[in-house]
Scaffold this motif. Structure first.
Motif, PDB file in Angstrom:
ATOM      1  N   GLU A 386       0.860  -1.172   0.000  1.00 48.67           N
ATOM      2  CA  GLU A 386       0.000   0.000   0.000  1.00 48.67           C
ATOM      3  C   GLU A 386       0.898   1.224   0.000  1.00 48.67           C
ATOM      4  OE1 GLU A 386      -3.863   1.596   2.436  1.00 48.67           O
ATOM      5  OE2 GLU A 386      -3.566  -0.499   1.937  1.00 48.67           O
ATOM      6  N   HIS A 387       0.945   1.883  -1.136  1.00 50.75           N
ATOM      7  CA  HIS A 387       1.874   2.977  -1.329  1.00 50.75           C
ATOM      8  C   HIS A 387       1.117   4.189  -1.843  1.00 50.75           C
ATOM      9  CE1 HIS A 387       5.217   5.364  -2.624  1.00 50.75           C
ATOM     10  NE2 HIS A 387       6.073   4.477  -2.205  1.00 50.75           N
ATOM     11  N   ARG A 388       1.301   5.307  -1.192  1.00 50.10           N
ATOM     12  CA  ARG A 388       0.501   6.488  -1.512  1.00 50.10           C
ATOM     13  C   ARG A 388       0.752   7.013  -2.922  1.00 50.10           C
ATOM     14  NH1 ARG A 388      -2.222   8.014   2.807  1.00 50.10           N
ATOM     15  NH2 ARG A 388      -1.456   7.487   4.883  1.00 50.10           N
ATOM     16  N   CYS A 389       1.954   6.906  -3.437  1.00 46.74           N
ATOM     17  CA  CYS A 389       2.209   7.443  -4.773  1.00 46.74           C
ATOM     18  C   CYS A 389       1.628   6.545  -5.860  1.00 46.74           C
ATOM     19  CB  CYS A 389       3.713   7.650  -5.013  1.00 46.74           C
ATOM     20  SG  CYS A 389       4.649   6.140  -5.224  1.00 46.74           S
ATOM     21  N   GLU A 390       1.134   5.354  -5.494  1.00 46.25           N
ATOM     22  CA  GLU A 390       0.508   4.458  -6.452  1.00 46.25           C
ATOM     23  C   GLU A 390      -1.015   4.487  -6.347  1.00 46.25           C
ATOM     24  OE1 GLU A 390       1.859   2.492  -8.733  1.00 46.25           O
ATOM     25  OE2 GLU A 390       3.938   2.975  -8.275  1.00 46.25           O
ATOM     26  N   ASP A 452      10.553  -9.111   2.137  1.00 48.05           N
ATOM     27  CA  ASP A 452      10.265  -7.810   2.728  1.00 48.05           C
ATOM     28  C   ASP A 452       9.560  -6.931   1.685  1.00 48.05           C
ATOM     29  OD1 ASP A 452      10.237  -5.612   4.331  1.00 48.05           O
ATOM     30  OD2 ASP A 452      12.387  -5.202   4.219  1.00 48.05           O
ATOM     31  N   ARG A 453       9.056  -5.771   2.094  1.00 52.19           N
ATOM     32  CA  ARG A 453       8.468  -4.839   1.141  1.00 52.19           C
ATOM     33  C   ARG A 453       9.500  -4.378   0.112  1.00 52.19           C
ATOM     34  NH1 ARG A 453       5.990  -1.906   5.573  1.00 52.19           N
ATOM     35  NH2 ARG A 453       3.762  -2.384   5.692  1.00 52.19           N
ATOM     36  N   LEU A 454       9.031  -4.155  -1.100  1.00 50.98           N
ATOM     37  CA  LEU A 454       9.888  -3.560  -2.118  1.00 50.98           C
ATOM     38  C   LEU A 454      10.051  -2.077  -1.826  1.00 50.98           C
ATOM     39  CD1 LEU A 454       8.566  -5.109  -5.452  1.00 50.98           C
ATOM     40  CD2 LEU A 454      10.450  -5.879  -4.032  1.00 50.98           C
ATOM     41  N   VAL A 455      11.166  -1.528  -2.272  1.00 50.67           N
ATOM     42  CA  VAL A 455      11.400  -0.096  -2.158  1.00 50.67           C
ATOM     43  C   VAL A 455      10.821   0.580  -3.389  1.00 50.67           C
ATOM     44  CG1 VAL A 455      13.156   1.705  -2.016  1.00 50.67           C
ATOM     45  CG2 VAL A 455      13.486  -0.453  -0.803  1.00 50.67           C
ATOM     46  N   CYS A 456      10.034   1.610  -3.184  1.00 52.17           N
ATOM     47  CA  CYS A 456       9.406   2.314  -4.308  1.00 52.17           C
ATOM     48  C   CYS A 456      10.457   3.049  -5.126  1.00 52.17           C
ATOM     49  CB  CYS A 456       8.369   3.300  -3.789  1.00 52.17           C
ATOM     50  SG  CYS A 456       7.626   4.307  -5.084  1.00 52.17           S
ATOM     51  N   ALA A 457      10.451   2.843  -6.429  1.00 55.55           N
ATOM     52  CA  ALA A 457      11.410   3.497  -7.304  1.00 55.55           C
ATOM     53  C   ALA A 457      11.244   5.007  -7.277  1.00 55.55           C
ATOM     54  CB  ALA A 457      11.252   2.975  -8.734  1.00 55.55           C
ATOM     55  N   ARG A 474      10.497   5.070   8.071  1.00 56.35           N
ATOM     56  CA  ARG A 474      10.335   4.197   6.914  1.00 56.35           C
ATOM     57  C   ARG A 474       8.872   4.139   6.479  1.00 56.35           C
ATOM     58  NH1 ARG A 474      12.819  -1.861   6.202  1.00 56.35           N
ATOM     59  NH2 ARG A 474      12.303  -2.095   4.012  1.00 56.35           N
ATOM     60  N   GLY A 475       7.967   4.081   7.424  1.00 62.10           N
ATOM     61  CA  GLY A 475       6.560   4.071   7.079  1.00 62.10           C
ATOM     62  C   GLY A 475       6.134   5.337   6.367  1.00 62.10           C
ATOM     63  N   MET A 476       6.680   6.504   6.781  1.00 61.06           N
ATOM     64  CA  MET A 476       6.343   7.757   6.109  1.00 61.06           C
ATOM     65  C   MET A 476       6.877   7.768   4.697  1.00 61.06           C
ATOM     66  SD  MET A 476       7.080  10.415   9.220  1.00 61.06           S
ATOM     67  CE  MET A 476       6.864  11.843   8.164  1.00 61.06           C
ATOM     68  N   CYS A 477       8.092   7.261   4.501  1.00 62.17           N
ATOM     69  CA  CYS A 477       8.693   7.249   3.164  1.00 62.17           C
ATOM     70  C   CYS A 477       7.899   6.377   2.208  1.00 62.17           C
ATOM     71  CB  CYS A 477      10.130   6.733   3.242  1.00 62.17           C
ATOM     72  SG  CYS A 477      10.831   6.298   1.649  1.00 62.17           S
ATOM     73  N   LEU A 478       7.497   5.211   2.700  1.00 62.59           N
ATOM     74  CA  LEU A 478       6.809   4.271   1.832  1.00 62.59           C
ATOM     75  C   LEU A 478       5.309   4.541   1.755  1.00 62.59           C
ATOM     76  CD1 LEU A 478       8.595   0.978   2.817  1.00 62.59           C
ATOM     77  CD2 LEU A 478       8.980   2.369   0.799  1.00 62.59           C
ATOM     78  N   GLY A 479       4.829   5.474   2.554  1.00 65.13           N
ATOM     79  CA  GLY A 479       3.424   5.809   2.474  1.00 65.13           C
ATOM     80  C   GLY A 479       2.516   4.707   2.950  1.00 65.13           C
ATOM     81  N   VAL A 480       2.920   3.969   3.966  1.00 68.15           N
ATOM     82  CA  VAL A 480       2.106   2.849   4.424  1.00 68.15           C
ATOM     83  C   VAL A 480       1.412   3.217   5.717  1.00 68.15           C
ATOM     84  CG1 VAL A 480       3.563   1.150   3.322  1.00 68.15           C
ATOM     85  CG2 VAL A 480       4.078   1.856   5.633  1.00 68.15           C
ATOM     86  N   ASN A 481       0.389   2.450   6.046  1.00 64.55           N
ATOM     87  CA  ASN A 481      -0.395   2.731   7.235  1.00 64.55           C
ATOM     88  C   ASN A 481       0.108   1.955   8.454  1.00 64.55           C
ATOM     89  OD1 ASN A 481      -2.105   4.385   5.739  1.00 64.55           O
ATOM     90  ND2 ASN A 481      -3.311   2.623   5.052  1.00 64.55           N
ATOM     91  N   THR A 514      15.164 -10.297   1.928  1.00 61.09           N
ATOM     92  CA  THR A 514      14.892  -8.871   1.793  1.00 61.09           C
ATOM     93  C   THR A 514      14.671  -8.538   0.320  1.00 61.09           C
ATOM     94  OG1 THR A 514      17.203  -8.192   1.461  1.00 61.09           O
ATOM     95  CG2 THR A 514      16.429  -8.447   3.742  1.00 61.09           C
ATOM     96  N   SER A 515      14.225  -7.322   0.053  1.00 59.62           N
ATOM     97  CA  SER A 515      13.960  -6.905  -1.324  1.00 59.62           C
ATOM     98  C   SER A 515      15.231  -6.833  -2.160  1.00 59.62           C
ATOM     99  CB  SER A 515      13.264  -5.542  -1.335  1.00 59.62           C
ATOM    100  OG  SER A 515      14.073  -4.563  -0.684  1.00 59.62           O
ATOM    101  N   LYS A 516      16.379  -6.805  -1.501  1.00 58.62           N
ATOM    102  CA  LYS A 516      17.653  -6.782  -2.227  1.00 58.62           C
ATOM    103  C   LYS A 516      18.131  -8.190  -2.572  1.00 58.62           C
ATOM    104  CE  LYS A 516      19.265  -2.485  -0.064  1.00 58.62           C
ATOM    105  NZ  LYS A 516      20.333  -1.866   0.748  1.00 58.62           N
ATOM    106  N   GLU A 517      17.407  -9.188  -2.124  1.00 58.54           N
ATOM    107  CA  GLU A 517      17.821 -10.568  -2.337  1.00 58.54           C
ATOM    108  C   GLU A 517      16.840 -11.341  -3.217  1.00 58.54           C
ATOM    109  OE1 GLU A 517      20.000 -11.471   1.920  1.00 58.54           O
ATOM    110  OE2 GLU A 517      17.797 -11.488   1.885  1.00 58.54           O
ATOM    111  N   ILE A 518      16.143 -10.626  -4.090  1.00 61.56           N
ATOM    112  CA  ILE A 518      15.165 -11.290  -4.946  1.00 61.56           C
ATOM    113  C   ILE A 518      15.864 -12.290  -5.859  1.00 61.56           C
ATOM    114  CG2 ILE A 518      13.426 -10.967  -6.739  1.00 61.56           C
ATOM    115  CD1 ILE A 518      12.905  -8.213  -5.628  1.00 61.56           C
ATOM    116  N   ARG A 519      15.386 -13.492  -5.868  1.00 62.63           N
ATOM    117  CA  ARG A 519      15.996 -14.530  -6.686  1.00 62.63           C
ATOM    118  C   ARG A 519      15.736 -14.288  -8.162  1.00 62.63           C
ATOM    119  NH1 ARG A 519      16.412 -20.319  -3.760  1.00 62.63           N
ATOM    120  NH2 ARG A 519      16.997 -19.560  -1.702  1.00 62.63           N
ATOM    121  N   ALA A 520      16.682 -14.726  -8.989  1.00 60.16           N
ATOM    122  CA  ALA A 520      16.602 -14.468 -10.423  1.00 60.16           C
ATOM    123  C   ALA A 520      15.323 -15.033 -11.020  1.00 60.16           C
ATOM    124  CB  ALA A 520      17.826 -15.055 -11.123  1.00 60.16           C
TER     125      ALA A 520
END
Length: 530
Positions: A386-390, A452-457, A474-481, A514-520
């Motif tokens: 749930e991301h506010r910019c989306e 984990d949650r993805l980081v919004c581009a 972090r919650g403010m940055c990602l716009g989550v509740n 984590t979102s940095k460890e997404i498998r290929a």
């Protein structure tokens, strides 16, 4: 003696730069151990076919043999992106950056025109077949028409199996105003009308950032481009918001992303196997009508809908095997059903399911409907986000996003599901309970991947996101509740694992990533679904 004679030879070459000495230097330039140049021409051409155009042109200076090879290439791929300086890609928002980018675009287009004409002029019309003729250029100036005429002439004088045009605009989609879209649309119409011969032979066409004044112009493209296998639209629309009707005998891949069409009606597309549709702001729900598409196997549908959709009716004459449904962090628009045998036939072939941007904080039990409906399902992907910019910041969408469903089958078991991937996992009760629910039902489940949650581009350039930092920031940055409760530590992960398989007996292995460890193997599904 040998050393002395070598010194004398070197001295002669340096003291007398004659023609004879020059030929000796040429011989010295050739590595006696150069085994690549000694390979058969068909192998060398196969190597060159895999290189970027600029790298191909560089090889032509190696020797006379190499200089003759480009004229026999079977794949000609010439892209303006190869001629764009890297620094211009970040200059759109800077003072004077627009002019710098336009100049770079003009130079890149000129290079594409020159390269396309040069490559085709040196080919023997009766020689080897051109397997692929691909040109990427910007919709600016006279370059598109020049390229169109060159490509059209090539189709008339050479044997061309596949021809591709990728038409870009100097402004990126998020930078385009309504006036920009209308201007680009006018430019494309002029280009299209001038180069009918080129479009008539195309097998692939990609267009972006265009607004068409005439609603039936897209139909004109389909009528003219009779050989199309792939058609892609990005950020395109028509001014009067009329339905887009698609009838085409050869089209197999269709992509309509971030577009504003009232409705897309696939009236008759007998060879269509792959469809991606992301419609913005359509009053129709869903904004897609599936007519005669008997071979449709892959469907990507992302939209915002107020009304519930029964997939058994929507997909009633298809055999989709790979299904992606996007909710854009808004209301769940899929109506879970208790299927009859006739309705269940729709899901018999489904192998892969990807549910993208499910609104956060709502019960996930409704997704079990798919497990019961699709007995052949092998991979299940879910992204909770749930991301506010989306999101559409609308009170109507901000409430009642969830949907309730209760299975009529007690102790339901699924025997084919092997992988369950959940992106945006939190150690909250409703998510842990859902993971446990899947583990219990899927008796042959092998792996569960909890990301984990993805980081919004869109937020990456504003805030440097670290792995562990204050939950409120972090919650403010990602716009989550809700605060993030991903189990990063081994201790927290063990605590979550104990809550899941207890009393179930599942042998599935649970992976916390984590979102940095997404498998290929997961990346195309996770990133592609965003």
């Amino acid at each position: 003696m040998a050393r002395t004679s070598r010194r004398r030879e070197a001295a002669k070459l340096m003291a007398k730069p004659s023609v004879k000495a020059g030929s000796s230097l040429d011989k010295l330039k050739v590595d006696p151990d150069d085994r690549i140049s000694k390979l058969p021409n068909d192998i060398l051409l196969n190597i060159l076919d895999r290189l970027d155009f600029r790298d191909v042109t560089r090889t032509s200076v190696l020797s006379r043999c190499w200089s003759q090879l480009p004229a026999s290439l079977s794949r000609l791929k010439i892209s303006a992106l190869s001629f764009m300086p890297s620094q211009t890609s970040i200059s759109d928002d800077e003072s004077g950056g627009t002019l710098l980018r336009i100049n770079a675009v003009n130079a890149a287009n000129a290079a594409v025109v020159k390269a396309t004409k040069s490559m085709l002029a040196h080919r023997d019309p009766g020689g080897c077949t051109i397997r692929l003729l691909s040109t990427v250029f910007y919709l600016r100036g006279d370059a598109p028409i020049s390229i169109g005429h060159t490509v059209g002439n090539a189709m008339a004088t050479h044997r061309v199996e596949k021809a591709e045009l990728i038409v870009l605009t100097e402004k990126k989609g998020h930078m385009c105003s309504i006036a920009d879209l209308a201007n680009y649309g006018t430019r494309f119409v002029s280009f299209f009308n001038e180069c009918h011969n080129a479009f008539a032979g195309l097998t692939r066409l990609y267009l972006e950032n265009l607004s068409f004044r005439e609603s039936d112009f897209v139909s004109n493209i389909l009528v003219t481009c009779k050989q199309l296998n792939y058609l892609g639209f990005f950020n395109c629309d028509t001014e009067d918001w009329k339905p887009l009707q698609v009838e085409h005998a050869q089209l197999s891949d269709l992509s309509i992303v971030d577009c504003c069409f009232d409705m897309v009606e696939l009236t008759w597309v007998p060879k269509l196997t792959w469809l991606a549709l992301e419609i913005l702001g359509s009053p129709e729900e869903p904004p897609l009508v599936l007519g005669y598409v008997p071979l449709l196997r892959v469907l990507r549908l992302s939209t915002i809908a107020r009304k519930m959709v029964k997939l058994s009716s929507f997909l009633h004459e298809t055999s989709v095997r790979d299904l992606t449904l996007g909710f854009k962090c808004e209301k769940i628009w899929v109506q879970p059903e208790s299927l009859t045998r006739r309705q269940a036939y729709v899901f018999q072939q489904l192998r892969i399911l990807n549910l993208v941007k499910i609104p956060e904080g709502y019960d996930l039990t409704w997704t079990m409907f798919f497990l019961e409906a699709a007995p052949s399902l092998e991979e299940l992907y879910m992204m909770v986000w749930e991301h506010r910019c989306e999101m559409e910041m609308n009170q109507e969408f901000s409430k009642n996003k969830g949907v309730e469903w209760e299975s009529r089958t007690s102790n339901f078991k699924h025997h084919r599901l092997a992988k369950f991937i959940l992106v945006g996992f939190q150690a909250n009760d409703y998510m842990v309970s859902h993971a446990r629910r899947v583990l219990k039902a899927a008796v042959n489940l092998q792996d569960v991947y909890l990301y984990d949650r993805l980081v919004c581009a869109k937020c990456q350039n504003k805030v440097e996101v670290a792995r562990m930092y204050d939950a409120v920031v972090r919650g403010m940055c990602l716009g989550v509740n809700l605060p993030i409760k991903f189990p990063y530590t081994n201790e927290d992960q063990r605590a979550v694992q104990k809550r899941m398989p207890r009393g179930i007996g599942s042998l599935a292995k649970i992976h916390f990533l984590t979102s940095k460890e997404i498998r290929a193997e997961h990346l195309p599904r996770i990133i592609g679904g965003c």
